[in-house]
Design an enzyme around this catalytic site. Structure first.
Site, PDB file in Angstrom:
ATOM      1  N   CYS A   1       2.287 -15.607  -7.024  1.00 27.24           N
ATOM      2  CA  CYS A   1       3.294 -16.472  -7.623  1.00 27.24           C
ATOM      3  C   CYS A   1       3.159 -16.350  -9.147  1.00 27.24           C
ATOM      4  CB  CYS A   1       3.085 -17.923  -7.188  1.00 27.24           C
ATOM      5  SG  CYS A   1       4.159 -19.098  -8.052  1.00 27.24           S
TER       6      CYS A   1
ATOM      7  N   ASP B   1       1.049 -14.957  -2.435  1.00 29.35           N
ATOM      8  CA  ASP B   1       2.235 -15.033  -1.583  1.00 29.35           C
ATOM      9  C   ASP B   1       2.133 -13.893  -0.577  1.00 29.35           C
ATOM     10  OD1 ASP B   1       3.621 -17.217  -2.746  1.00 29.35           O
ATOM     11  OD2 ASP B   1       4.319 -15.930  -4.367  1.00 29.35           O
TER      12      ASP B   1
ATOM     13  N   VAL C   1       9.759   9.770   1.461  1.00 27.60           N
ATOM     14  CA  VAL C   1       8.689   9.193   0.655  1.00 27.60           C
ATOM     15  C   VAL C   1       7.359   9.530   1.325  1.00 27.60           C
ATOM     16  CG1 VAL C   1       8.673   6.900   1.775  1.00 27.60           C
ATOM     17  CG2 VAL C   1       7.894   7.143  -0.595  1.00 27.60           C
TER      18      VAL C   1
ATOM     19  N   SER D   1       3.952   8.559   2.598  1.00 28.12           N
ATOM     20  CA  SER D   1       3.495   7.235   3.048  1.00 28.12           C
ATOM     21  C   SER D   1       2.252   6.750   2.305  1.00 28.12           C
ATOM     22  CB  SER D   1       3.250   7.226   4.561  1.00 28.12           C
ATOM     23  OG  SER D   1       2.229   8.125   4.915  1.00 28.12           O
TER      24      SER D   1
ATOM     25  N   HIS E   1       9.549 -13.897  -4.995  1.00 23.45           N
ATOM     26  CA  HIS E   1       9.813 -13.137  -3.774  1.00 23.45           C
ATOM     27  C   HIS E   1      11.020 -12.207  -3.933  1.00 23.45           C
ATOM     28  CE1 HIS E   1       6.990 -15.920  -2.220  1.00 23.45           C
ATOM     29  NE2 HIS E   1       7.827 -16.812  -1.703  1.00 23.45           N
ATOM     30  N   GLU E   2      12.078 -12.746  -4.507  1.00 27.25           N
ATOM     31  CA  GLU E   2      13.305 -11.974  -4.668  1.00 27.25           C
ATOM     32  C   GLU E   2      13.059 -10.736  -5.528  1.00 27.25           C
ATOM     33  OE1 GLU E   2      14.402 -16.373  -4.228  1.00 27.25           O
ATOM     34  OE2 GLU E   2      12.879 -15.231  -5.311  1.00 27.25           O
TER      35      GLU E   2
END
Length: 155
Positions: free
Chosen positions: A53, A60, A75, A77, A94-95
């Site tokens: 956070c 989080d 990609v 891995s 989060h966004e």
């Protein structure tokens, strides 16, 4: 083109690499898609994604599901795991985390299609789920449900 040619540019695969301290330091690597003429989906699930956070520095946790339909590139891995792990000490909402991951992958791969579901565990009693998608699903490609249920004690 041989497999040796496809993978020759990878610097992290097969090497001892320390976890990057932040997403900006992480190096995402790609390889040529040997099946680029075929429309198919690739899924990565990261059920133990962690970030911080930005206000409290508390951890989080999220269950991330990344689906993409590759074009010319795949990609690597290992580089993706290191990139996702670099968020462990990164402070962002989060966004921002979810969309940043998607946009870095889109910039690297130029996929035919990509979506990410960020299923975040509750903080303050509210789970926040974040979704990003580049556009409509390409015709003829089977994209399964992400399989993460709405929050009722996920796990």
């Amino acid at each position: 083109m041989s497999h040796d040619d496809i993978y020759s540019g990878l610097r992290q695969l097969g090497a001892a690499i320390k976890l990057p301290q932040c997403p900006e330091e992480a190096v995402l690597e790609r390889v040529l898609n040997p099946q680029k003429g075929v429309a198919y989906a690739v899924r990565f699930a990261a059920p133990e994604f962690t970030s911080l956070c930005p206000m409290t520095s508390q951890p989080d946790f999220a269950h991330l599901v990344i689906d993409y339909v590759p074009g010319e590139w795949l990609v690597d891995s290992k580089s993706l795991k290191l990139f996702l792990g670099s968020f462990r000490n990164h402070g962002a909402f989060h966004e921002d985390c979810t969309v940043t991951i998607a946009r870095r992958l889109v910039d690297l791969l130029a996929p035919r299609w990509l979506r990410i579901g960020g299923y975040w565990y509750p903080r303050g009693g509210i789970p926040i789920d974040v979704f990003y998608q580049t556009g409509p699903v390409p015709e003829g490609v089977w994209i399964p449900d992400q399989g993460v249920p709405p929050y009722r004690g996920r796990g």
